[in-house]
Design a protein around this motif. Structure first.
Motif, mmCIF file in Angstrom:
data_model
loop_
_atom_site.group_PDB
_atom_site.id
_atom_site.type_symbol
_atom_site.label_atom_id
_atom_site.label_comp_id
_atom_site.label_asym_id
_atom_site.label_seq_id
_atom_site.Cartn_x
_atom_site.Cartn_y
_atom_site.Cartn_z
ATOM 1 N N ARG A 65 0.843 -1.212 0.000
ATOM 2 C CA ARG A 65 0.000 0.000 0.000
ATOM 3 C C ARG A 65 0.870 1.252 0.000
ATOM 4 N NH1 ARG A 65 -1.797 3.039 4.330
ATOM 5 N NH2 ARG A 65 -0.946 1.463 5.761
ATOM 6 N N VAL A 66 1.924 1.250 0.816
ATOM 7 C CA VAL A 66 2.818 2.416 0.868
ATOM 8 C C VAL A 66 3.556 2.583 -0.463
ATOM 9 C CG1 VAL A 66 4.843 3.405 1.996
ATOM 10 C CG2 VAL A 66 3.099 2.244 3.371
ATOM 11 N N ALA A 67 4.052 1.479 -1.023
ATOM 12 C CA ALA A 67 4.805 1.551 -2.282
ATOM 13 C C ALA A 67 3.939 2.098 -3.411
ATOM 14 C CB ALA A 67 5.351 0.167 -2.638
ATOM 15 N N LYS A 68 2.671 1.711 -3.440
ATOM 16 C CA LYS A 68 1.764 2.209 -4.487
ATOM 17 C C LYS A 68 1.580 3.718 -4.373
ATOM 18 C CE LYS A 68 -0.872 -2.055 -5.102
ATOM 19 N NZ LYS A 68 -2.183 -2.738 -4.864
ATOM 20 N N ARG A 69 1.464 4.239 -3.130
ATOM 21 C CA ARG A 69 1.300 5.685 -2.941
ATOM 22 C C ARG A 69 2.559 6.426 -3.393
ATOM 23 N NH1 ARG A 69 -2.679 7.808 0.562
ATOM 24 N NH2 ARG A 69 -1.203 9.470 1.049
ATOM 25 N N LEU A 70 3.722 5.923 -3.001
ATOM 26 C CA LEU A 70 4.967 6.592 -3.377
ATOM 27 C C LEU A 70 5.192 6.523 -4.882
ATOM 28 C CD1 LEU A 70 7.370 5.450 -0.498
ATOM 29 C CD2 LEU A 70 6.152 7.619 -0.735
ATOM 30 N N ARG A 71 4.781 5.422 -5.490
ATOM 31 C CA ARG A 71 4.948 5.269 -6.939
ATOM 32 C C ARG A 71 4.113 6.320 -7.686
ATOM 33 N NH1 ARG A 71 3.071 0.386 -7.442
ATOM 34 N NH2 ARG A 71 4.957 -0.557 -6.590
ATOM 35 N N LYS A 72 2.991 6.697 -7.110
ATOM 36 C CA LYS A 72 2.120 7.704 -7.726
ATOM 37 C C LYS A 72 2.538 9.138 -7.387
ATOM 38 C CE LYS A 72 -1.971 4.709 -7.657
ATOM 39 N NZ LYS A 72 -3.342 4.519 -7.080
ATOM 40 N N ARG A 75 2.289 11.416 -0.827
ATOM 41 C CA ARG A 75 3.041 11.464 0.422
ATOM 42 C C ARG A 75 3.019 10.128 1.148
ATOM 43 N NH1 ARG A 75 1.345 17.164 3.385
ATOM 44 N NH2 ARG A 75 2.187 18.595 1.763
ATOM 45 N N LEU A 76 3.987 9.976 2.018
ATOM 46 C CA LEU A 76 4.019 8.807 2.889
ATOM 47 C C LEU A 76 2.815 8.851 3.823
ATOM 48 C CD1 LEU A 76 5.978 6.382 3.687
ATOM 49 C CD2 LEU A 76 6.709 7.874 5.575
ATOM 50 N N PRO A 77 1.985 7.809 3.876
ATOM 51 C CA PRO A 77 0.797 7.851 4.750
ATOM 52 C C PRO A 77 1.193 7.896 6.220
ATOM 53 C CG PRO A 77 1.087 5.655 3.800
ATOM 54 C CD PRO A 77 2.069 6.549 3.108
ATOM 55 N N ALA A 78 0.360 8.556 7.004
ATOM 56 C CA ALA A 78 0.659 8.720 8.436
ATOM 57 C C ALA A 78 0.691 7.386 9.169
ATOM 58 C CB ALA A 78 -0.376 9.651 9.062
ATOM 59 N N ALA A 80 1.783 4.552 8.003
ATOM 60 C CA ALA A 80 2.702 3.612 7.348
ATOM 61 C C ALA A 80 3.421 2.761 8.396
ATOM 62 C CB ALA A 80 3.724 4.378 6.511
ATOM 63 N N PRO A 81 3.654 1.487 8.122
ATOM 64 C CA PRO A 81 4.400 0.652 9.068
ATOM 65 C C PRO A 81 5.848 1.115 9.162
ATOM 66 C CG PRO A 81 4.137 -0.499 6.993
ATOM 67 C CD PRO A 81 3.301 0.756 6.898
ATOM 68 N N ASP A 82 6.521 0.725 10.221
ATOM 69 C CA ASP A 82 7.925 1.093 10.380
ATOM 70 C C ASP A 82 8.775 0.353 9.352
ATOM 71 O OD1 ASP A 82 7.345 2.720 12.539
ATOM 72 O OD2 ASP A 82 7.599 1.094 14.006
ATOM 73 N N LEU A 83 9.622 1.108 8.685
ATOM 74 C CA LEU A 83 10.555 0.515 7.740
ATOM 75 C C LEU A 83 11.768 0.031 8.513
ATOM 76 C CD1 LEU A 83 10.919 0.120 4.632
ATOM 77 C CD2 LEU A 83 12.230 2.247 4.654
ATOM 78 N N VAL A 84 12.148 -1.224 8.327
ATOM 79 C CA VAL A 84 13.243 -1.795 9.113
ATOM 80 C C VAL A 84 14.581 -1.202 8.703
ATOM 81 C CG1 VAL A 84 14.448 -3.934 9.694
ATOM 82 C CG2 VAL A 84 11.957 -3.938 9.456
ATOM 83 N N ILE A 85 14.810 -1.079 7.393
ATOM 84 C CA ILE A 85 16.083 -0.565 6.875
ATOM 85 C C ILE A 85 15.797 0.466 5.788
ATOM 86 C CG2 ILE A 85 18.207 -1.157 5.631
ATOM 87 C CD1 ILE A 85 18.103 -3.908 6.856
ATOM 88 N N GLY A 86 16.505 1.600 5.851
ATOM 89 C CA GLY A 86 16.416 2.574 4.770
ATOM 90 C C GLY A 86 15.552 3.778 5.092
ATOM 91 N N ASP A 87 15.504 4.682 4.131
ATOM 92 C CA ASP A 87 14.742 5.934 4.238
ATOM 93 C C ASP A 87 13.273 5.645 3.903
ATOM 94 O OD1 ASP A 87 13.607 8.432 4.037
ATOM 95 O OD2 ASP A 87 15.015 9.188 2.516
ATOM 96 N N PRO A 88 12.329 5.942 4.805
ATOM 97 C CA PRO A 88 10.913 5.652 4.535
ATOM 98 C C PRO A 88 10.347 6.425 3.340
ATOM 99 C CG PRO A 88 11.150 6.943 6.538
ATOM 100 C CD PRO A 88 12.525 6.503 6.148
ATOM 101 N N HIS A 89 11.048 7.449 2.876
ATOM 102 C CA HIS A 89 10.581 8.201 1.705
ATOM 103 C C HIS A 89 11.166 7.647 0.408
ATOM 104 C CE1 HIS A 89 8.671 11.287 4.202
ATOM 105 N NE2 HIS A 89 9.741 11.220 4.975
#
Length: 444
Positions: A65-72, A75-78, A80-89
């Motif tokens: 769900r988060v990847a689909k929003r960023l692909r479009k 913004r990152l949804p409020a 959004a689950p915690d990303l284990v590694i990397g920049d959430p944006h």
């Protein structure tokens, strides 16, 4: 596929915490499954596997769900689950976790396949019959049918003290939703009932009902399997035999040395690789050199010249069409888990000409029929065998089983010969699947 990934992407995927944690859990799952004896054991085991599977599916859905929003470009949804590694944006960081969780889901379904094989007492006929349909996809509570099936399984245990196997936990069971295992009688025989469940009892899918009925008749009476290709299960009456003990020995050496090659009966060459052990011993460039050098030496030692046939274990968890799941291989639980997670890999190679000659020595007239350069699919015919007035085309999946399960070649040839003897005029145009007896002696 792992082989399609750049090396840095592959390294990030394998080292990801989700992947490492699941690899450790696989060992426990395999060890616990081997301790299952009574219905209550299977019920408890399935419950643990169900929790893990649903959690992995939910985590993957959230990241999708988060990847689909960023692909479009949104913004990152409020929430959004915690990303284990990397920049959430960073969209690629979410894609990595999606790839990891796809692998985790397949690894857990591979455990589900092992559960199915053990529940069906390692009788491959059930797997061959129930496998003949499209995959239903990941198991998720977002589907009303999933909740209904879980409730049905719980009811079977609560009301009747019967274990109900959820097919969506597996990759190999694709016809029906649930298999219910009755109580064994005094001869240790038990009824196995196949259920196609609907949340609305008035809804009926004629195609599903037909597949279910054909499956039952194929197992009970030898009728055609579902699928429309007139495939049938033929009992060869020949006990199954393999050389899988050699695989365990090879992995034990590879754990110490990183890499091990050996000859296997049937003029086959076996190469095993323990990736963590090799990684601690060699740099990547040297590891590749060692692999190439030792594989070339294996081919010379086993005289595997000319056209060769090779199959490997890599990236095949919950993907194999016919071979047994790694979780039931007669290896240590950690070795089985290593195969599922691709920390351990092996390849088996044989000479195409030697294989044909070995079959001819048993009285079977065989020849390879795959055109040079042709793409190979799981159903693609590779070998044509004549005997007892019949002609059999052996598909890619059967040759893959012969190699990856290190099947004893004389045993396999005897089974094919017996099967051709049993084919009457009515079955002359069917696609026969050879079934061997006493497989539990190999896997249990």
């Amino acid at each position: 596929m792992l082989t399609d990934m750049p090396s840095d992407r592959l390294d990030a995927l394998i080292r990801h915490p989700f992947h490492r944690e699941t690899g450790e859990r696989l060992v426990g799952f395999i060890r616990d499954l081997r301790e299952c004896r009574m219905p209550q054991d299977y019920v408890a085991f399935q419950q643990d596997l169900l929790y893990a599977t649903l959690a992995a599916s939910e985590a993957r859905a959230e990241r999708s769900r988060v990847a689909k929003r960023l692909r479009k470009g949104q913004r990152l949804p409020a929430d959004a689950p915690d990303l284990v590694i990397g920049d959430p944006h960073d969209l690629d960081a979410w894609r990595l976790e999606l790839d990891v969780l796809e692998r985790v889901g397949r690894q857990l379904r591979s455990i589900g396949d092992a559960l199915a094989w053990q529940a069906f007492r390692y009788d491959r006929r059930y797997i061959l019959a129930l496998r003949r349909n499209e995959s239903p996809g990941p198991m998720t509570l977002s589907k009303d049918g999933t909740k209904h099936e879980i409730g049905f399984a719980e009811e079977q245990w609560r009301e009747h003290r019967q274990f109900a196997l959820l097919h969506d936990l597996t990759d190999c069971l694709r016809i029906g939703d649930v298999s219910v295992f009755g109580k064994p009688d005094q001869n240790d025989e038990q009824d196995i009932l196949l259920y196609e469940l609907k949340t609305n009892p008035k809804r009926r899918d004629i195609r599903q009902l037909k597949r279910t009925r054909m499956t039952a008749e194929a197992l009970r009476e030898g009728g055609p399997l579902p699928g429309g290709d007139n495939a049938r299960l033929i009992d060869t009456g020949v006990p199954y035999a393999t050389h899988l003990s050699a695989l365990g020995d090879a992995f034990a050496h590879a754990h110490r040395d990183g890499l091990k090659t050996m000859r296997v009966p049937g003029q086959r060459g076996l190469l095993t690789l323990d990736i963590p052990a090799a990684g601690s011993k060699w740099e990547q460039k040297e590891a590749n050199r060692q692999f190439d050098a030792q594989y070339a030496a294996l081919l010379r030692r086993t005289r595997l010249s000319g056209r060769r046939v090779c199959y490997g274990s890599g990236d095949s968890a919950a993907r194999n069409f016919l071979t047994a799941p790694w979780g039931i291989y007669p290896l240590q639980p950690a070795q089985c888990a290593g195969l599922i997670a691709d920390m351990l890999v092996f390849t088996v190679t044989m000479s195409a000409d030697n294989f044909v000659e070995e079959l001819r020595q048993t009285g079977l007239n065989a020849r390879w029929i795959l055109p040079e350069g042709a793409e190979i699919g799981s159903e693609h015919p590779l070998v044509e065998i004549d005997g007892h007035g019949h002609r059999l085309r052996v598909g890619c999946a059967e040759i893959e089983r012969l190699l990856l399960e290190l099947t004893d070649v004389p045993t396999w040839a005897e089974g094919i010969d017996r099967m051709l003897q049993k084919l009457g005029k009515a079955e002359s145009r069917c696609q026969p699947w050879p079934c061997f007896t006493d497989e539990y002696r190999v896997w249990a």
